[in-house]
Design a protein around this motif. Structure first.
Motif, PDB file in Angstrom:
ATOM      1  N   THR B 193      68.812  30.090  15.283  1.00  0.00           N
ATOM      2  CA  THR B 193      70.169  29.389  15.496  1.00  0.00           C
ATOM      3  C   THR B 193      71.229  30.310  15.576  1.00  0.00           C
ATOM      4  O   THR B 193      72.247  30.106  16.471  1.00  0.00           O
ATOM      5  CB  THR B 193      70.204  28.234  14.415  1.00  0.00           C
ATOM      6  OG1 THR B 193      68.971  27.542  14.232  1.00  0.00           O
ATOM      7  CG2 THR B 193      71.551  27.287  14.786  1.00  0.00           C
ATOM      8  N   CYS B 194      71.587  31.060  14.579  1.00  0.00           N
ATOM      9  CA  CYS B 194      72.569  32.015  14.702  1.00  0.00           C
ATOM     10  C   CYS B 194      72.822  32.960  16.060  1.00  0.00           C
ATOM     11  O   CYS B 194      73.741  33.138  16.471  1.00  0.00           O
ATOM     12  CB  CYS B 194      72.630  32.983  13.429  1.00  0.00           C
ATOM     13  SG  CYS B 194      72.958  32.474  12.006  1.00  0.00           S
ATOM     14  N   ALA B 195      71.629  33.212  16.194  1.00  0.00           N
ATOM     15  CA  ALA B 195      71.597  34.340  17.337  1.00  0.00           C
ATOM     16  C   ALA B 195      71.790  33.336  18.740  1.00  0.00           C
ATOM     17  O   ALA B 195      72.721  33.800  19.480  1.00  0.00           O
ATOM     18  CB  ALA B 195      70.167  34.816  17.745  1.00  0.00           C
ATOM     19  N   LYS B 196      71.553  32.068  18.863  1.00  0.00           N
ATOM     20  CA  LYS B 196      71.731  31.246  20.107  1.00  0.00           C
ATOM     21  C   LYS B 196      73.340  30.842  20.093  1.00  0.00           C
ATOM     22  O   LYS B 196      73.950  30.923  21.041  1.00  0.00           O
ATOM     23  CB  LYS B 196      70.857  30.079  20.143  1.00  0.00           C
ATOM     24  CG  LYS B 196      70.930  29.030  21.099  1.00  0.00           C
ATOM     25  CD  LYS B 196      70.775  29.943  22.476  1.00  0.00           C
ATOM     26  CE  LYS B 196      69.200  29.750  22.829  1.00  0.00           C
ATOM     27  NZ  LYS B 196      68.864  30.293  24.320  1.00  0.00           N
ATOM     28  N   LEU B 197      73.830  30.777  18.830  1.00  0.00           N
ATOM     29  CA  LEU B 197      75.310  30.227  18.627  1.00  0.00           C
ATOM     30  C   LEU B 197      76.033  31.466  19.263  1.00  0.00           C
ATOM     31  O   LEU B 197      77.274  31.250  20.000  1.00  0.00           O
ATOM     32  CB  LEU B 197      75.479  30.119  17.049  1.00  0.00           C
ATOM     33  CG  LEU B 197      75.293  28.687  16.734  1.00  0.00           C
ATOM     34  CD1 LEU B 197      75.764  28.798  15.129  1.00  0.00           C
ATOM     35  CD2 LEU B 197      76.406  27.848  17.402  1.00  0.00           C
ATOM     36  N   LYS B 198      75.610  32.802  18.833  1.00  0.00           N
ATOM     37  CA  LYS B 198      76.221  33.899  19.344  1.00  0.00           C
ATOM     38  C   LYS B 198      76.308  34.121  21.031  1.00  0.00           C
ATOM     39  O   LYS B 198      77.220  34.460  21.534  1.00  0.00           O
ATOM     40  CB  LYS B 198      75.793  35.201  18.656  1.00  0.00           C
ATOM     41  CG  LYS B 198      76.263  35.432  17.275  1.00  0.00           C
ATOM     42  CD  LYS B 198      75.718  36.576  16.609  1.00  0.00           C
ATOM     43  CE  LYS B 198      76.792  37.903  16.721  1.00  0.00           C
ATOM     44  NZ  LYS B 198      76.400  39.006  15.895  1.00  0.00           N
TER      45      LYS B 198
END
Lengths: 176, 203
Positions: B193-198
């Motif tokens: 999720t963090c990677a996709k948000l970035k």
């Protein structure tokens, strides 16, 4: 925010001058059509052009505009909801609260689904039901009258019988 | 040596300007190696992070009296680069006006809906107007307030910018994002999720 301060503003980074990064500001848009009723037989003159409007969210005006020949507003909704205001000589004469919901309308084959669409299209369906907006599963005089009105506006056979044609027309007019 | 504790709205660029350093001097200083490993991006710090401020090397320059001497302060402007989209489609070639701390820049968004402006490192707030006539949209933003993506404030801020309703419960908000991005709907701020948000927000 770790210091307990609240903000509704967007967050944007200060980039190094040689940075290739960008920050995205994306808006959710809800298409809204302003139509008058009844129009002519083919519905071609329904759109209301030249309406001045503005959208407010969290106390700020976030969008302003004028409807074109299609009577359409691509309304931006920020946060939980936004308010669309119609203006006449600069004064607000009507306002609509719009909330984006992932919940969809009931099927058009059900009475509730039909009433939801009639209400959306501006027909008077009364104030019954759990939310006091007329949407419930009972047929009363207002229900019948709204269906007759819709059939008259759409040049359908007016007997308040919900045919497949009428269901298709409801779906097409309500856009969902 | 002294220490600066990061507050909301600080980034390495603004802190460096405040103490009179190039940001690279602070970022690459040995005493800040831990911070550098932890944060990876000088534009994205977390309130409470500590930056070590080294003592200044004082340089002496001989100069005659009764003469004029010119010293040039090397400026280190920063940049904001914002991509404007509607339902994830860039707003291309549209007129815009961007105002940051009282300085105004007007122009047209480029072929990717991008707006770019040089700013002083300590600039704080901005307003952006995009479009004209029939449909004009306004955006209000605070600079330097992007927190690390693996914090709730950082994730909420990014999701707000991406058009999500961030007034809702954090787990529900994450699930909505995960659903749209076809990620496992865990409702947790996990690595995917963090990677996709970035990726979506750009930072």
């Amino acid at each position: 925010m770790s210091n307990g301060e609240e903000t509704s503003a967007a967050t944007i980074a200060r980039q190094a001058i040689n940075s290739l990064l960008r920050n995205v500001l994306n808006s959710r848009v809800v298409p809204i059509l302003f139509h008058r009723s009844p129009g002519n037989d083919n519905g071609g003159d329904r759109a209301i052009a030249g309406l001045h409007w503005q959208v407010r969210a969290q106390g700020f005006v976030i969008q302003t505009g004028v409807t074109g020949n299609d009577g359409r507003v691509a309304m931006v909704v920020r946060g939980a909801s936004s308010t669309l205001e119609l203006l006449h000589n600069g004064a607000v004469v009507a306002s609509y609260d719009v909330r984006v919901s992932t919940a969809t309308l009931d099927a058009v084959g059900t009475l509730i689904g039909q009433k939801q669409r009639l209400r959306l299209l501006g027909y008077q369906i009364g104030h019954g039901g759990p939310d006091g907006n007329g949407v419930d599963a009972t047929v009363n005089m207002e229900t019948e009258r709204s269906m007759l009105d819709f059939q008259a506006d759409e040049s359908l056979y007016d007997d308040a019988v919900v045919t497949a044609t009428m269901q298709a027309r409801l779906t097409a007019r309500a856009g969902t | 040596m002294q220490e600066h504790t990061v507050r909301q709205g600080d980034c390495l660029h603004s802190v460096a300007a405040q103490y009179g350093f190039f940001w690279e001097t602070l970022w690459n200083h040995g005493a800040n190696a831990t911070l550098r490993r932890q944060r990876a991006d000088p534009s994205v710090l977390k309130p409470g992070d500590v930056i070590t401020i080294p003592d200044k090397d004082v340089r002496e320059v001989p100069a005659a009296t009764d003469k004029r001497h010119r010293f040039v302060k090397r400026g280190t402007p920063n940049l904001v680069r914002i991509q404007i989209t509607r339902d994830d489609v860039p707003r291309r070639n549209e007129p815009y006006a961007l105002e940051i701390d009282g300085r105004l820049q007007t122009g047209q968004t480029d072929g990717q809906g991008m707006v770019e402006m040089r700013i002083p490192p300590q600039a704080k707030q901005g307003t952006l107007r995009v479009g004209e006539g029939q449909d004009v949209e306004f955006y209000y933003f605070d600079l330097g307030t992007v927190d690390p993506v693996d914090t709730e404030f950082g994730a909420r801020g990014r999701l707000r910018c991406l058009g999500y309703d961030d007034s809702q419960d954090f787990a529900a908000l994450l699930k909505e994002f995960q659903h749209k991005e076809r990620l496992p709907e865990t409702g947790a701020l996990d690595a995917a999720t963090c990677a996709k948000l970035k990726e979506r927000f750009g930072e």
